[in-house]
Motif scaffolding. Structure first.
Motif, mmCIF file in Angstrom:
data_model
loop_
_atom_site.group_PDB
_atom_site.id
_atom_site.type_symbol
_atom_site.label_atom_id
_atom_site.label_comp_id
_atom_site.label_asym_id
_atom_site.label_seq_id
_atom_site.Cartn_x
_atom_site.Cartn_y
_atom_site.Cartn_z
ATOM 1 N N LEU A 463 123.676 -49.665 27.051
ATOM 2 C CA LEU A 463 123.059 -48.463 26.494
ATOM 3 C C LEU A 463 121.602 -48.727 26.119
ATOM 4 C CD1 LEU A 463 125.933 -47.180 24.173
ATOM 5 C CD2 LEU A 463 125.177 -46.132 26.300
ATOM 6 N N ARG A 464 121.359 -49.874 25.481
ATOM 7 C CA ARG A 464 119.998 -50.194 25.039
ATOM 8 C C ARG A 464 119.031 -50.325 26.223
ATOM 9 N NH1 ARG A 464 121.544 -54.949 20.618
ATOM 10 N NH2 ARG A 464 121.952 -53.572 18.841
ATOM 11 N N ILE A 465 119.451 -51.106 27.233
ATOM 12 C CA ILE A 465 118.569 -51.342 28.379
ATOM 13 C C ILE A 465 118.319 -50.053 29.146
ATOM 14 C CG2 ILE A 465 118.333 -52.594 30.557
ATOM 15 C CD1 ILE A 465 118.010 -54.298 27.996
ATOM 16 N N SER A 466 119.360 -49.239 29.328
ATOM 17 C CA SER A 466 119.202 -47.965 30.042
ATOM 18 C C SER A 466 118.221 -47.051 29.313
ATOM 19 C CB SER A 466 120.560 -47.262 30.188
ATOM 20 O OG SER A 466 121.421 -47.992 31.025
ATOM 21 N N HIS A 467 118.297 -47.046 27.960
ATOM 22 C CA HIS A 467 117.400 -46.188 27.177
ATOM 23 C C HIS A 467 115.950 -46.664 27.292
ATOM 24 C CE1 HIS A 467 116.139 -43.371 24.182
ATOM 25 N NE2 HIS A 467 115.669 -44.330 23.395
ATOM 26 N N VAL A 468 115.725 -47.965 27.180
ATOM 27 C CA VAL A 468 114.368 -48.504 27.297
ATOM 28 C C VAL A 468 113.807 -48.239 28.690
ATOM 29 C CG1 VAL A 468 113.006 -50.631 27.352
ATOM 30 C CG2 VAL A 468 114.664 -50.269 25.522
ATOM 31 N N ALA A 469 114.627 -48.456 29.727
ATOM 32 C CA ALA A 469 114.179 -48.217 31.102
ATOM 33 C C ALA A 469 113.821 -46.744 31.311
ATOM 34 C CB ALA A 469 115.267 -48.646 32.077
ATOM 35 N N ASN A 500 116.702 -61.682 29.049
ATOM 36 C CA ASN A 500 117.896 -62.135 29.774
ATOM 37 C C ASN A 500 118.851 -60.983 30.058
ATOM 38 O OD1 ASN A 500 116.982 -64.771 29.811
ATOM 39 N ND2 ASN A 500 118.053 -65.345 27.939
ATOM 40 N N VAL A 501 119.074 -60.160 29.037
ATOM 41 C CA VAL A 501 119.999 -59.035 29.209
ATOM 42 C C VAL A 501 119.412 -58.007 30.171
ATOM 43 C CG1 VAL A 501 121.172 -57.134 28.039
ATOM 44 C CG2 VAL A 501 121.058 -59.368 26.944
ATOM 45 N N PHE A 502 118.110 -57.752 30.035
ATOM 46 C CA PHE A 502 117.446 -56.783 30.917
ATOM 47 C C PHE A 502 117.605 -57.199 32.377
ATOM 48 C CE2 PHE A 502 114.159 -54.444 33.031
ATOM 49 C CZ PHE A 502 113.941 -53.310 32.253
ATOM 50 N N LYS A 503 117.378 -58.492 32.640
ATOM 51 C CA LYS A 503 117.474 -58.970 34.019
ATOM 52 C C LYS A 503 118.915 -58.940 34.510
ATOM 53 C CE LYS A 503 115.951 -62.606 37.137
ATOM 54 N NZ LYS A 503 115.224 -63.877 37.294
ATOM 55 N N SER A 504 119.873 -59.252 33.610
ATOM 56 C CA SER A 504 121.276 -59.271 34.030
ATOM 57 C C SER A 504 121.772 -57.886 34.413
ATOM 58 C CB SER A 504 122.144 -59.845 32.900
ATOM 59 O OG SER A 504 122.243 -58.936 31.826
ATOM 60 N N ILE A 505 121.168 -56.852 33.827
ATOM 61 C CA ILE A 505 121.600 -55.477 34.101
ATOM 62 C C ILE A 505 120.811 -54.849 35.242
ATOM 63 C CG2 ILE A 505 121.676 -53.138 33.115
ATOM 64 C CD1 ILE A 505 122.376 -54.400 30.426
ATOM 65 N N THR A 506 119.477 -55.061 35.247
ATOM 66 C CA THR A 506 118.630 -54.390 36.244
ATOM 67 C C THR A 506 118.346 -55.238 37.472
ATOM 68 O OG1 THR A 506 116.547 -55.192 35.310
ATOM 69 C CG2 THR A 506 117.495 -53.188 34.349
ATOM 70 N N GLY A 507 118.548 -56.558 37.369
ATOM 71 C CA GLY A 507 118.244 -57.435 38.488
ATOM 72 C C GLY A 507 116.791 -57.858 38.536
ATOM 73 N N MET A 508 116.005 -57.510 37.493
ATOM 74 C CA MET A 508 114.608 -57.926 37.435
ATOM 75 C C MET A 508 114.185 -58.066 35.976
ATOM 76 S SD MET A 508 112.649 -54.361 38.472
ATOM 77 C CE MET A 508 113.744 -54.011 39.850
ATOM 78 N N SER A 509 113.106 -58.789 35.745
ATOM 79 C CA SER A 509 112.615 -58.985 34.380
ATOM 80 C C SER A 509 111.926 -57.713 33.894
ATOM 81 C CB SER A 509 111.633 -60.148 34.332
ATOM 82 O OG SER A 509 110.448 -59.809 35.027
ATOM 83 N N PRO A 510 111.751 -57.550 32.552
ATOM 84 C CA PRO A 510 111.052 -56.360 32.036
ATOM 85 C C PRO A 510 109.634 -56.225 32.608
ATOM 86 C CG PRO A 510 112.177 -57.514 30.261
ATOM 87 C CD PRO A 510 112.290 -58.380 31.466
ATOM 88 N N ASN A 511 108.890 -57.352 32.672
ATOM 89 C CA ASN A 511 107.522 -57.290 33.205
ATOM 90 C C ASN A 511 107.508 -56.837 34.661
ATOM 91 O OD1 ASN A 511 106.004 -58.032 30.946
ATOM 92 N ND2 ASN A 511 106.511 -60.187 31.238
ATOM 93 N N HIS A 512 108.449 -57.354 35.449
ATOM 94 C CA HIS A 512 108.553 -56.945 36.852
ATOM 95 C C HIS A 512 108.853 -55.455 36.949
ATOM 96 C CE1 HIS A 512 110.563 -57.660 41.031
ATOM 97 N NE2 HIS A 512 109.475 -56.919 41.108
#
Length: 523
Positions: A463-469, A500-512
């Motif tokens: 939920l957190r990563i989806s909201h930030v994205a 780490n969590v962002f990459k595990s969910i999206t397949g890429m780092s936040p900066n990428h």
């Protein structure tokens, strides 16, 4: 926003108290909006000599509200729930029962437990005999109940219901006193914020101009003036007129700078941080961000204690079983995962490096598909029910303890809770989720594991990563934020954990991810 609700004014006791008490408590109530420390001192001086039990309860409430406006939630709850040492009891009249329920709903809302607050208020308002009462104190209570419920709806994104409940609140503000005037002005500001969130900017600004003119002409209450200016700054921020937004923030902050309205100060620090970041003023961004971080840490700690206190009072059974349930679930997961790992570890070692790139690509494709769905849902107000074609018989056996009706009810409550965005709180745990939704933590774990196909941490992190994205894709201001700020905003304990969590969910780092969005916008 939860600080801006005041439970009940001294005029509610008019039918039972003499004019002298009404005048004194009226003065104490007005001091809430002038300086909470003065309010506490003044009300405590009245409390010392007061003998009437109901009067003492009202005075304690005023003191409790003052503590809440300072961000001292623990002291607010303790003060509000003090018992008489002499053993005297208050007669349980119809109004005292209504007042007690209202007080509990307000305490829940102050701590961010909006679903619990909503349930209490909804139960109260089912009593149709209350709707046409003429008693002044009951009508004032109803006005405040509808105001609280409007805020609860706003947190869930139900802006049409929010506006309707503010209108209902105004209908009960028909008594000519300061409490009615202040509540009506609060409703105007809250209504303008709801219109703003619903992208009805012209109507929002018109409402704000009207209430600011009214508040400034009176010049009595710095708290209300600061609140109104803070709302105007949000209007200009939404229009990307950041310099004008800062001017209103500085003007509003000047009204409360030397007063202990800490919860409101936190909001000003956050908004100033966002605006100076958008203006690329690194020095002022850093200054206000430090103030925001320090104050937020203090208030979050106090709020956490308050939540623990109220959960301990009302959710004792759940608290006793949380530890056992976590340990039991952990052992089950470890046993299952251990067995699976023994069978497939050899195969995984052989194919790990070849599959890693493929997995990342697949994650990216799946995640972007989800983001597209979120974007569509943001444009279209109608929500579609998602189906789960996969059926797992083993899971069906585990969840068989719950009826289909109960399971559906839990999923609906989770969906409503997700709209509140409370998952962004760093202190989020299954016990707090249980308190906010009113669902047994054991049932929560079962439904999340079986229907969301994740454990609790995985569910919250998704939920957190989806909201930030989503914010990064829809709000250009967030593209300028540092990853460390995004991590803190999303409720993560560190920059590294977030990455780490962002990459595990999206397949890429936040900066990428951010660079890809910027690249797409340029193209």
């Amino acid at each position: 926003m939860i600080l801006f609700f005041i439970l009940l004014c001294p005029f509610l006791m008019k039918g039972q108290s003499g004019p002298d008490f009404t005048i004194l408590t009226d003065k104490a109530f007005q001091k809430l909006y002038q300086n909470p420390e003065d309010c506490i001192r003044y009300s405590q001086s009245l409390l010392i000599s007061e003998k009437n039990i109901e009067h003492k309860i009202m005075l304690r409430k005023i003191i409790s509200w003052a503590y809440a406006m300072q961000g001292n939630y623990v002291q607010a709850i303790n003060t509000s729930n003090q018992k008489e040492e002499d053993g005297q009891e208050v007669k349980q009249s119809r109004f005292s029962k209504l007042f007690g329920d209202f007080n509990l709903a307000d305490q829940y809302q102050n701590l961010g437990l909006y679903d619990q607050s909503r349930k209490i208020i909804a139960d109260i308002l089912t009593d149709q005999s209350l709707q046409n009462v003429s008693n002044v104190k009951v009508r004032m209570t109803l006005a405040k109940l509808y105001q609280l419920q409007a805020i609860n709806d706003g947190v869930s994104g139900k802006y049409d219901y929010t506006l309707k409940n503010f209108d209902k609140s105004d209908r009960y503000l028909d008594y000519n006193n300061e409490e009615n005037t202040i509540t009506r002005q609060e409703n105007m500001i809250f209504r303008s914020l709801s219109l703003m969130k619903n992208n009805r900017l012209y109507e929002s600004k018109k409402q704000l101009d009207k209430v600011i003119l009214e508040i400034e002409s009176e010049g009595k209450y710095p708290f209300l003036t600061a609140f109104a200016y803070e709302a105007v700054s949000r209007y200009y921020f939404q229009k990307e007129e950041y310099t004008t937004a800062v001017l209103y923030l500085e003007k509003g902050f000047a009204k409360i700078e030397y007063m202990p309205y800490n919860d409101m100060k936190l909001i000003f620090y956050e908004l100033l941080t966002k605006n100076y970041l958008a203006l690329n003023d690194t020095e002022k961004y850093s200054y206000y961000n430090n103030l925001y971080t320090d104050l937020k840490s203090k208030l979050d700690s106090n709020k956490k204690e308050g939540i623990q206190y109220i959960v301990k009072l009302l959710e004792i059974y759940h608290k006793k079983n949380i530890s056992y349930q976590k340990q039991s679930k952990l052992k089950q997961v470890q046993f299952i995962v251990g067995g699976i790992l023994l069978l497939i570890i050899g195969t995984l070692v052989c194919f790990y490096y070849e599959l890693r790139r493929g997995r990342d690509l697949k994650k990216q494709l799946i995640f972007f598909e989800k983001q597209k769905e979120i974007m569509v849902l943001a444009v279209h107000t109608k929500t579609s029910k998602t189906s789960h074609p996969k059926e797992n018989r083993a899971q069906d056996k585990d969840i068989a303890k719950l009826s289909e009706e109960k399971e559906k009810e839990i999923l609906e409550k989770l969906k409503e809770w997700e709209n509140s965005r409370n998952y962004l709180s760093r202190n989020m745990s299954i016990s707090i989720l249980s308190a906010e939704t009113g669902i047994n933590p054991k049932y929560l774990s079962e439904v999340i594991n079986s229907k969301k196909e994740k454990n609790f941490n995985g569910y919250i992190n998704d939920l957190r990563i989806s909201h930030v994205a989503y914010l990064l894709r829809t709000d250009p201001a967030y593209l300028n934020y540092k990853v460390s700020y995004l991590a803190e905003f999303a409720g993560f304990s560190s920059h590294g954990a977030f990455t780490n969590v962002f990459k595990s969910i999206t397949g890429m780092s936040p900066n990428h991810y951010i660079q890809e969005i910027i690249k797409n916008k340029k193209s």
